[in-house]
Design a protein around this motif. Sequence first.
Motif, PDB file in Angstrom:
ATOM      1  N   UNK A 124      27.111  23.166 -26.161  1.00 15.66           N
ATOM      2  CA  UNK A 124      26.144  24.001 -25.455  1.00 15.66           C
ATOM      3  C   UNK A 124      25.279  24.708 -26.501  1.00 15.66           C
ATOM      4  N   UNK A 125      23.984  24.422 -26.490  1.00 16.97           N
ATOM      5  CA  UNK A 125      23.101  24.952 -27.522  1.00 16.97           C
ATOM      6  C   UNK A 125      22.860  26.444 -27.362  1.00 16.97           C
ATOM      7  N   UNK A 126      22.764  27.139 -28.495  1.00 14.90           N
ATOM      8  CA  UNK A 126      22.447  28.559 -28.489  1.00 14.90           C
ATOM      9  C   UNK A 126      21.030  28.769 -27.952  1.00 14.90           C
ATOM     10  N   UNK A 127      20.848  29.774 -27.137  1.00 14.90           N
ATOM     11  CA  UNK A 127      19.527  30.028 -26.550  1.00 14.90           C
ATOM     12  C   UNK A 127      18.984  31.402 -26.920  1.00 14.90           C
ATOM     13  N   UNK A 128      19.508  31.994 -27.989  1.00 13.57           N
ATOM     14  CA  UNK A 128      19.012  33.295 -28.427  1.00 13.57           C
ATOM     15  C   UNK A 128      17.806  33.123 -29.342  1.00 13.57           C
ATOM     16  N   UNK A 129      17.120  34.231 -29.599  1.00 13.97           N
ATOM     17  CA  UNK A 129      15.931  34.225 -30.460  1.00 13.97           C
ATOM     18  C   UNK A 129      16.275  33.880 -31.905  1.00 13.97           C
ATOM     19  N   UNK A 130      17.557  33.940 -32.268  1.00 16.08           N
ATOM     20  CA  UNK A 130      17.958  33.613 -33.632  1.00 16.08           C
ATOM     21  C   UNK A 130      17.880  32.111 -33.904  1.00 16.08           C
ATOM     22  N   UNK A 131      17.771  31.331 -32.843  1.00 17.85           N
ATOM     23  CA  UNK A 131      17.798  29.862 -32.957  1.00 17.85           C
ATOM     24  C   UNK A 131      16.384  29.330 -32.737  1.00 17.85           C
ATOM     25  N   UNK A 132      15.785  28.696 -33.758  1.00 20.33           N
ATOM     26  CA  UNK A 132      14.386  28.282 -33.688  1.00 20.33           C
ATOM     27  C   UNK A 132      14.058  27.403 -32.480  1.00 20.33           C
ATOM     28  N   UNK A 133      14.862  26.368 -32.156  1.00 22.58           N
ATOM     29  CA  UNK A 133      14.528  25.564 -30.979  1.00 22.58           C
ATOM     30  C   UNK A 133      14.406  26.394 -29.703  1.00 22.58           C
ATOM     31  N   UNK A 134      15.229  27.441 -29.579  1.00 18.35           N
ATOM     32  CA  UNK A 134      15.125  28.317 -28.407  1.00 18.35           C
ATOM     33  C   UNK A 134      13.892  29.208 -28.523  1.00 18.35           C
ATOM     34  N   UNK A 135      13.678  29.772 -29.704  1.00 15.30           N
ATOM     35  CA  UNK A 135      12.536  30.665 -29.908  1.00 15.30           C
ATOM     36  C   UNK A 135      11.209  29.938 -29.713  1.00 15.30           C
ATOM     37  N   UNK A 136      11.137  28.662 -30.187  1.00 17.06           N
ATOM     38  CA  UNK A 136       9.902  27.889 -30.095  1.00 17.06           C
ATOM     39  C   UNK A 136       9.806  27.076 -28.812  1.00 17.06           C
ATOM     40  N   UNK A 137      10.837  27.161 -27.964  1.00 17.78           N
ATOM     41  CA  UNK A 137      10.762  26.533 -26.647  1.00 17.78           C
ATOM     42  C   UNK A 137      11.070  25.052 -26.590  1.00 17.78           C
ATOM     43  N   UNK A 138      11.891  24.551 -27.536  1.00 19.06           N
ATOM     44  CA  UNK A 138      12.242  23.133 -27.440  1.00 19.06           C
ATOM     45  C   UNK A 138      13.754  22.907 -27.496  1.00 19.06           C
ATOM     46  N   UNK A 139      14.535  23.884 -27.016  1.00 23.29           N
ATOM     47  CA  UNK A 139      15.989  23.717 -26.971  1.00 23.29           C
ATOM     48  C   UNK A 139      16.366  22.667 -25.921  1.00 23.29           C
ATOM     49  N   UNK A 140      17.586  22.211 -25.983  1.00 23.76           N
ATOM     50  CA  UNK A 140      18.053  21.161 -25.077  1.00 23.76           C
ATOM     51  C   UNK A 140      17.949  21.599 -23.621  1.00 23.76           C
ATOM     52  N   UNK A 141      17.436  20.696 -22.789  1.00 21.45           N
ATOM     53  CA  UNK A 141      17.349  20.948 -21.351  1.00 21.45           C
ATOM     54  C   UNK A 141      18.560  20.401 -20.606  1.00 21.45           C
ATOM     55  N   UNK A 142      19.482  19.790 -21.331  1.00 24.35           N
ATOM     56  CA  UNK A 142      20.671  19.196 -20.719  1.00 24.35           C
ATOM     57  C   UNK A 142      21.886  20.064 -21.029  1.00 24.35           C
ATOM     58  N   UNK A 143      22.480  20.632 -20.010  1.00 28.01           N
ATOM     59  CA  UNK A 143      23.636  21.503 -20.202  1.00 28.01           C
ATOM     60  C   UNK A 143      24.765  20.764 -20.910  1.00 28.01           C
ATOM     61  N   UNK A 144      25.331  21.432 -21.913  1.00 28.16           N
ATOM     62  CA  UNK A 144      26.492  20.888 -22.597  1.00 28.16           C
ATOM     63  C   UNK A 144      26.198  19.751 -23.555  1.00 28.16           C
ATOM     64  N   UNK A 145      24.923  19.506 -23.855  1.00 32.27           N
ATOM     65  CA  UNK A 145      24.562  18.457 -24.811  1.00 32.27           C
ATOM     66  C   UNK A 145      23.490  18.993 -25.746  1.00 32.27           C
ATOM     67  N   UNK A 146      23.664  18.743 -27.049  1.00 28.87           N
ATOM     68  CA  UNK A 146      22.759  19.309 -28.045  1.00 28.87           C
ATOM     69  C   UNK A 146      22.655  18.391 -29.247  1.00 28.87           C
ATOM     70  N   UNK A 147      21.467  18.290 -29.811  1.00 26.41           N
ATOM     71  CA  UNK A 147      21.282  17.604 -31.086  1.00 26.41           C
ATOM     72  C   UNK A 147      21.682  18.573 -32.195  1.00 26.41           C
ATOM     73  N   UNK A 148      22.973  18.592 -32.483  1.00 28.27           N
ATOM     74  CA  UNK A 148      23.524  19.511 -33.478  1.00 28.27           C
ATOM     75  C   UNK A 148      23.860  18.800 -34.781  1.00 28.27           C
ATOM     76  N   UNK A 149      23.270  17.625 -34.989  1.00 27.41           N
ATOM     77  CA  UNK A 149      23.542  16.903 -36.236  1.00 27.41           C
ATOM     78  C   UNK A 149      22.280  16.271 -36.818  1.00 27.41           C
ATOM     79  N   UNK A 150      21.135  16.452 -36.160  1.00 29.10           N
ATOM     80  CA  UNK A 150      19.892  15.951 -36.708  1.00 29.10           C
ATOM     81  C   UNK A 150      19.471  14.576 -36.259  1.00 29.10           C
ATOM     82  N   UNK A 151      20.165  14.004 -35.258  1.00 30.63           N
ATOM     83  CA  UNK A 151      19.809  12.652 -34.832  1.00 30.63           C
ATOM     84  C   UNK A 151      18.470  12.605 -34.101  1.00 30.63           C
ATOM     85  N   UNK A 152      18.036  13.745 -33.546  1.00 30.81           N
ATOM     86  CA  UNK A 152      16.683  13.798 -32.998  1.00 30.81           C
ATOM     87  C   UNK A 152      15.665  13.574 -34.112  1.00 30.81           C
TER      88      UNK A 152
END
Length: 431
Positions: A124-152
């Motif tokens: 589950x991806x962090x959605x706080x302002x400390x996390x750039x994808x959340x701050x810039x509006x491109x965090x994961x839209x799929x609950x419980x799934x996140x590109x947390x290793x750079x494969x995107x």
Amino acid sequence: METRIDDWILEQEETIQAWRRELHQIAEVGFCEYETTHYIIQQLEPLNFTLHTGRSVMDDGARFGVPHADELRKHEQRALEHGVPQTLMEKMKGGFTGVVAVLETGRPGSHTAMRFDIDALPIEEDTTEDHLPAKAGFHSLHNGMMHACGHDGHTAIGLANAHFLATWKEHLSGTYTLIFQPAEEGSRGAKAIVEKGWLDGVDYFLSGHLGIRSQPVGTLISGATSILATTKIDATFTGKTAHAGMEPHKGKNAMLAASTAVLNLHGISPHSDGETRINVGRFEAGSGRNIVPGDAVLQLETRGESTNENAYMKTEAIRRLEGAAHMYDVTLDYQIVGEGLAAETDAYYIEKIPVVTSSSRYVQTVKESMALNGSEDVTYMMRHVQNHGGKASYMIFGSQLAAGHHHKQFDFEEGALYVAVSAFAHIVVHN
């Protein structure tokens, strides 16, 4: 031509960044990358590649750890609701995700293949302002799934390389195969692609990874060494539940069996011939304080410096699982749900890459090698190419990391994307 390569990349930077951010939003776990596969196809269709999808990408029997049919159907329904065409979904149904894109230049020459992994992690991806994808509006839209290793980022690099090859086709010769691989996490997808024959006859093989260890953008590691062999095991102990107060003697305690197994697994002696690892990462058991637990599940992995050391760890791990089950008179069911080989980058590339990237404006520093001390199922592809006379490389593209790989706040510096694209392009034109 050398200068023109980086001029072209400079013009593509915004597009490459957009690809990465759009892919980040549709993060999908292994064999469920339906939206991701559709996205890749959409970006490649205007180019002059031959695209292969569905069952033509992977050998069914060689896939590891395919999710249960009910789980796959859930992801397939989500993808349909999000716009994946029914015709494409019919081809991918059952976890046959990924794309193989082939470019024939029409001129005789070598066959070069490149691998780009496309799957995300069950985080589950962090959605706080400390996390750039959340701050810039491109965090994961799929609950419980996140590109947390750079494969995107890897997928975006692959798309950029496809566009580079298509643009530079008249200056190239031979055949180019780009593999957008599902299910790298857990070492589950690469073997199935090898078994389908996509690496047969390949002369040169290129792959790589963003980050790994925090390093400045512009740093390129020519080749990873010490990529460890690994085996992923799911083990289920089945005993018999019973009332813990009135009839404890009638129960068969699966939790105790699993607990004994955990302690004994971590007590396996290291192998004298090379480094070994073992880790039990998940343990589930029990349903209530007054119930003798009748079921327990472990998820574990072994690693070894060579395939031989990992085989030793795998054998010893299974022996301890079986011994613990026998001790508590419960049954054991285990499955191998992932496996990777040991491999190293060829000296050919460790020596060549610093030379051919010396004119790149994006690559600032080249280090010849780095011990990975981790595992990657790309090794099936590397070893297949090497065993048939070809050369293989696994590069590292430096970036400072917001948090470690597989963390809910993982993020990399997007400037590393352009370094990677430049490295691939300069190597390709010199193959």
